[in-house]
Design a protein around this motif. Structure first.
Motif, mmCIF file in Angstrom:
data_model
loop_
_atom_site.group_PDB
_atom_site.id
_atom_site.type_symbol
_atom_site.label_atom_id
_atom_site.label_comp_id
_atom_site.label_asym_id
_atom_site.label_seq_id
_atom_site.Cartn_x
_atom_site.Cartn_y
_atom_site.Cartn_z
ATOM 1 N N GLU A 8 45.061 31.861 47.229
ATOM 2 C CA GLU A 8 44.255 30.851 47.898
ATOM 3 C C GLU A 8 43.465 30.047 46.867
ATOM 4 O O GLU A 8 43.369 30.430 45.707
ATOM 5 N N ARG A 9 42.873 28.954 47.329
ATOM 6 C CA ARG A 9 42.204 28.023 46.421
ATOM 7 C C ARG A 9 41.118 28.690 45.591
ATOM 8 O O ARG A 9 40.933 28.361 44.415
ATOM 9 N N ASP A 10 40.389 29.647 46.183
ATOM 10 C CA ASP A 10 39.273 30.247 45.452
ATOM 11 C C ASP A 10 39.717 31.181 44.333
ATOM 12 O O ASP A 10 38.893 31.621 43.521
ATOM 13 N N LEU A 11 41.007 31.479 44.254
ATOM 14 C CA LEU A 11 41.535 32.305 43.175
ATOM 15 C C LEU A 11 42.520 31.559 42.280
ATOM 16 O O LEU A 11 42.905 32.064 41.217
ATOM 17 N N ALA A 12 42.933 30.369 42.691
ATOM 18 C CA ALA A 12 44.049 29.687 42.036
ATOM 19 C C ALA A 12 43.811 29.420 40.554
ATOM 20 O O ALA A 12 44.755 29.437 39.759
ATOM 21 N N GLY A 13 42.569 29.189 40.155
ATOM 22 C CA GLY A 13 42.317 28.905 38.749
ATOM 23 C C GLY A 13 42.440 30.112 37.847
ATOM 24 O O GLY A 13 42.621 29.972 36.634
ATOM 25 N N ARG A 14 42.342 31.305 38.401
ATOM 26 C CA ARG A 14 42.347 32.535 37.593
ATOM 27 C C ARG A 14 43.573 33.409 37.862
ATOM 28 O O ARG A 14 43.937 34.220 37.010
ATOM 29 N N VAL A 15 44.167 33.268 39.034
ATOM 30 C CA VAL A 15 45.257 34.156 39.447
ATOM 31 C C VAL A 15 46.567 33.385 39.545
ATOM 32 O O VAL A 15 46.626 32.299 40.121
ATOM 33 N N ALA A 16 47.629 33.946 38.959
ATOM 34 C CA ALA A 16 48.944 33.307 39.003
ATOM 35 C C ALA A 16 49.616 33.528 40.345
ATOM 36 O O ALA A 16 50.213 32.611 40.912
ATOM 37 N N GLY A 68 50.068 43.772 44.056
ATOM 38 C CA GLY A 68 49.449 43.378 42.801
ATOM 39 C C GLY A 68 48.805 42.006 42.854
ATOM 40 O O GLY A 68 49.194 41.142 43.651
ATOM 41 N N ILE A 69 47.803 41.838 42.001
ATOM 42 C CA ILE A 69 47.190 40.536 41.750
ATOM 43 C C ILE A 69 47.401 40.253 40.269
ATOM 44 O O ILE A 69 46.947 41.031 39.412
ATOM 45 N N ARG A 70 48.112 39.175 39.960
ATOM 46 C CA ARG A 70 48.471 38.861 38.571
ATOM 47 C C ARG A 70 47.576 37.743 38.044
ATOM 48 O O ARG A 70 47.605 36.618 38.552
ATOM 49 N N PHE A 71 46.796 38.060 37.046
ATOM 50 C CA PHE A 71 45.926 37.059 36.435
ATOM 51 C C PHE A 71 46.726 36.156 35.501
ATOM 52 O O PHE A 71 47.640 36.616 34.805
ATOM 53 N N ARG A 72 46.368 34.894 35.478
ATOM 54 C CA ARG A 72 47.002 33.960 34.559
ATOM 55 C C ARG A 72 46.714 34.363 33.115
ATOM 56 O O ARG A 72 45.644 34.914 32.821
ATOM 57 N N PRO A 73 47.637 34.058 32.193
ATOM 58 C CA PRO A 73 47.340 34.333 30.782
ATOM 59 C C PRO A 73 46.055 33.626 30.347
ATOM 60 O O PRO A 73 45.873 32.439 30.595
ATOM 61 N N GLY A 74 45.164 34.373 29.738
ATOM 62 C CA GLY A 74 43.919 33.803 29.255
ATOM 63 C C GLY A 74 42.831 33.658 30.289
ATOM 64 O O GLY A 74 41.740 33.154 29.974
ATOM 65 N N ALA A 75 43.072 34.094 31.533
ATOM 66 C CA ALA A 75 42.116 33.852 32.620
ATOM 67 C C ALA A 75 41.381 35.110 33.083
ATOM 68 O O ALA A 75 40.577 35.040 33.993
ATOM 69 N N VAL A 76 41.630 36.246 32.453
ATOM 70 C CA VAL A 76 40.982 37.487 32.888
ATOM 71 C C VAL A 76 39.494 37.486 32.538
ATOM 72 O O VAL A 76 38.647 37.900 33.330
ATOM 73 N N GLY A 77 39.192 36.994 31.342
ATOM 74 C CA GLY A 77 37.797 36.964 30.912
ATOM 75 C C GLY A 77 37.170 38.350 30.922
ATOM 76 O O GLY A 77 37.765 39.324 30.462
ATOM 77 N N GLU A 78 35.982 38.458 31.490
ATOM 78 C CA GLU A 78 35.243 39.725 31.501
ATOM 79 C C GLU A 78 35.432 40.490 32.806
ATOM 80 O O GLU A 78 34.625 41.359 33.143
ATOM 81 N N PHE A 79 36.493 40.181 33.523
ATOM 82 C CA PHE A 79 36.682 40.754 34.858
ATOM 83 C C PHE A 79 36.609 42.274 34.849
ATOM 84 O O PHE A 79 35.994 42.882 35.736
ATOM 85 N N PHE A 80 37.244 42.916 33.881
ATOM 86 C CA PHE A 80 37.311 44.376 33.883
ATOM 87 C C PHE A 80 36.190 45.029 33.081
ATOM 88 O O PHE A 80 36.129 46.253 32.984
ATOM 89 N N ALA A 122 40.653 42.310 52.008
ATOM 90 C CA ALA A 122 39.410 42.870 51.471
ATOM 91 C C ALA A 122 39.426 42.882 49.952
ATOM 92 O O ALA A 122 38.398 42.658 49.304
ATOM 93 N N VAL A 123 40.600 43.124 49.391
ATOM 94 C CA VAL A 123 40.743 43.131 47.939
ATOM 95 C C VAL A 123 40.454 41.747 47.370
ATOM 96 O O VAL A 123 39.719 41.595 46.389
ATOM 97 N N ARG A 124 41.020 40.729 47.983
ATOM 98 C CA ARG A 124 40.790 39.360 47.508
ATOM 99 C C ARG A 124 39.312 39.013 47.559
ATOM 100 O O ARG A 124 38.769 38.385 46.641
ATOM 101 N N ALA A 125 38.652 39.416 48.623
ATOM 102 C CA ALA A 125 37.224 39.135 48.749
ATOM 103 C C ALA A 125 36.438 39.794 47.616
ATOM 104 O O ALA A 125 35.509 39.194 47.056
ATOM 105 N N ALA A 126 36.802 41.031 47.269
ATOM 106 C CA ALA A 126 36.118 41.729 46.186
ATOM 107 C C ALA A 126 36.392 41.060 44.839
ATOM 108 O O ALA A 126 35.504 40.966 43.988
ATOM 109 N N VAL A 127 37.623 40.586 44.647
ATOM 110 C CA VAL A 127 37.967 39.905 43.397
ATOM 111 C C VAL A 127 37.189 38.594 43.274
ATOM 112 O O VAL A 127 36.634 38.273 42.219
ATOM 113 N N VAL A 128 37.128 37.837 44.350
ATOM 114 C CA VAL A 128 36.375 36.578 44.341
ATOM 115 C C VAL A 128 34.902 36.846 44.022
ATOM 116 O O VAL A 128 34.280 36.143 43.216
ATOM 117 N N ALA A 129 34.333 37.867 44.641
ATOM 118 C CA ALA A 129 32.924 38.199 44.398
ATOM 119 C C ALA A 129 32.696 38.568 42.942
ATOM 120 O O ALA A 129 31.702 38.153 42.324
#
Length: 236
Positions: A8-16, A68-80, A122-129
């Motif tokens: 969805e749009r709120d994840l598109a910049g970070r998630v492939a 799975g949720i696949r992050f774009r190359p270079g877009a993970v940042g400090e997520f983990f 619920a997972v997407r909501a947690a990732v967005v947060a």
């Protein structure tokens, strides 16, 4: 059976993409480097995969369901909450990342219901947060990747971005988990795979993907995947 869909749009910049795999028969799935990092839910619960520098065989059993949720190359940042290079070539249970207990708690859903209308809601909501809580990824990351994908040398990419080679190296490792040369090799390998899967002949793939010749292509494919290009395309 494997399927993936756009975020969805709120994840598109970070998630492939988001994806789902259902095991249809006993076997081994060969995972090859793609520059991405995946957050995966399998039979044993959620874990983090990658970034990889070589092939990772993954055992699959009939009926196994993975999301799975696949992050774009270079877009993970400090997520983990850990340096990305610490996750390189690793499969780490999410609960082991003690630096982000709130994230682990929110995402520790051991058995996502594959029959639910939207098992990842619920997972997407947690990732967005979580993404809203952390800094944006390095703004130079897309330009670094684009330059290396285009076949430019490390020195040239650094010069174009106004960085020293040492500074470029540090920012590339932080953003991708790889040194620049490794990132370039992975990006070139993925381009070769895309061309080969589209029907381009191997000799033409080598030239179009930026390899010196077909022998160079064969060497890099074997180095990164452990098998030949033919095996990757046809399974034998």
């Amino acid at each position: 059976m494997y399927a993936e869909w756009a975020p969805e749009r709120d994840l598109a910049g970070r998630v492939a993409c988001l994806w789902r795999r259902v095991g249809e028969r006993e076997g081994t799935l060969l995972v090859v480097p793609d520059g991405c990092v995946d957050l995966i839910w399998g039979p044993g619960g959620p874990f983090v995969a990658g970034p990889d520098t070589g092939p990772v065989p993954s055992r699959v059993r009939p009926g196994d369901v993975l999301f799975g949720i696949r992050f774009r190359p270079g877009a993970v940042g400090e997520f983990f909450g850990v340096p990305l290079q610490d996750l390189r070539d690793q499969r780490v249970p999410l609960t082991d990342l003690g630096t982000v207990p709130s994230l682990a708690g929110a995402l520790d859903v051991p058995d996502l219901d594959p029959e639910a209308a939207d098992p990842l809601a619920a997972v997407r909501a947690a990732v967005v947060a979580r993404l809203r809580q952390i800094p944006a990824p390095d703004p130079a990351a897309p330009a670094i990747l684009a330059g290396l994908r285009a076949g430019r040398g490390v020195r040239e990419v650094a010069w174009q971005l106004g960085l020293s080679e040492r500074h470029l190296h540090r920012r590339t490792v932080a953003s991708f988990g790889y040194a620049p040369k490794t990132l370039q090799r992975v990006a070139r390998f993925q381009r070769a795979l895309r061309l080969a899967r589209s029907g381009v002949a191997a000799a033409d793939v080598a030239v179009a993907a930026g390899y010196a010749d077909q022998a160079h292509l064969s060497h890099d494919v074997k180095r990164l995947s452990g098998v030949t290009l033919r095996h990757l395309l046809h399974g034998g």
